[in-house]
Design an enzyme around this catalytic site. Sequence first.
Site, PDB file in Angstrom:
ATOM      1  N   SER A  68       0.840  -1.191   0.000  1.00 33.83           N
ATOM      2  CA  SER A  68       0.000   0.000   0.000  1.00 33.83           C
ATOM      3  C   SER A  68       0.879   1.246   0.000  1.00 33.83           C
ATOM      4  O   SER A  68       1.644   1.453  -0.943  1.00 33.83           O
ATOM      5  CB  SER A  68      -0.961  -0.029   1.191  1.00 33.83           C
ATOM      6  OG  SER A  68      -1.972   0.949   1.046  1.00 33.83           O
ATOM      7  N   ASP A 160      -9.049  -5.601  -5.473  1.00 35.14           N
ATOM      8  CA  ASP A 160      -8.654  -4.413  -4.725  1.00 35.14           C
ATOM      9  C   ASP A 160      -9.375  -3.190  -5.281  1.00 35.14           C
ATOM     10  O   ASP A 160      -9.182  -2.811  -6.431  1.00 35.14           O
ATOM     11  CB  ASP A 160      -7.133  -4.218  -4.836  1.00 35.14           C
ATOM     12  CG  ASP A 160      -6.599  -3.123  -3.926  1.00 35.14           C
ATOM     13  OD1 ASP A 160      -7.409  -2.434  -3.275  1.00 35.14           O
ATOM     14  OD2 ASP A 160      -5.367  -2.969  -3.870  1.00 35.14           O
ATOM     15  N   HIS A 192      -7.532  -5.377  -1.001  1.00 32.70           N
ATOM     16  CA  HIS A 192      -6.321  -4.605  -0.739  1.00 32.70           C
ATOM     17  C   HIS A 192      -5.399  -5.254   0.297  1.00 32.70           C
ATOM     18  O   HIS A 192      -4.176  -5.154   0.187  1.00 32.70           O
ATOM     19  CB  HIS A 192      -6.712  -3.197  -0.278  1.00 32.70           C
ATOM     20  CG  HIS A 192      -5.571  -2.247  -0.220  1.00 32.70           C
ATOM     21  ND1 HIS A 192      -4.803  -1.925  -1.333  1.00 32.70           N
ATOM     22  CD2 HIS A 192      -5.037  -1.539   0.809  1.00 32.70           C
ATOM     23  CE1 HIS A 192      -3.866  -1.065  -0.990  1.00 32.70           C
ATOM     24  NE2 HIS A 192      -3.978  -0.809   0.295  1.00 32.70           N
TER      25      HIS A 192
END
Length: 218
Positions: A68, A160, A192
């Site tokens: 991320s 995601d 995600h």
Amino acid sequence: MPFTLLSALGYCIVAVNYRGSLGFGEASVQSLPGNIGRNDVEDCMAALDAAVAAGYADKSQAAVVGGSHGGFLSGHLMGQYPDRFKCAGLRNPVLNIALMVGVTDIPDWCYIEAYGTEEGGKRFSAEPSSEDMSHFWSMSPIKHIGNVSSPMMFMLGAKDRRVPLDDGWRYVDALKSRGVKTRVLVFPEDSHALDKPQTEFEQWLNLAWWLKQHINTA
């Protein structure tokens, strides 16, 4: 699991609490929006240099791993400091905010992170201007993709909604067009977090294999 696995395999792990991370108060957290790709990158490099100076890490055998925003950082580090890292592993990384803003479930994040909390809140719109798009690109790892030369591995969740799959694929396509070695794992049922039990096992096992191909721990 990942720290235990990687340390057991002989890697020194430098886990950086860069400016903007939790633990140092609200002012520290708010110092990052508007300065992404700069403050956080500088802090990671300072931490790596400190680990090398203390004798914990080998300067010639460094890799970078993150997911991320950590993947965003990894992309920036590989592009801004291409001679410092032998390879990278990125998990659902933010690589092009200009692409992400139109398809993510958190478009406001793109404005806040790129412009800062106050200015980003004022500028937020469902219709980014050409100025916004240019600014998003300038704050993204893809700005530095022409400098990347070391192998990069990507672990992406097909479901995601935060950092949609195309963000990763377009970056990979650009790397391939430049002759950079890549490896991509797509997990069809993951979002995600990439936290399904089988996904956890497969991604870290594959990452350990990837690091072994490029890093000497002897």
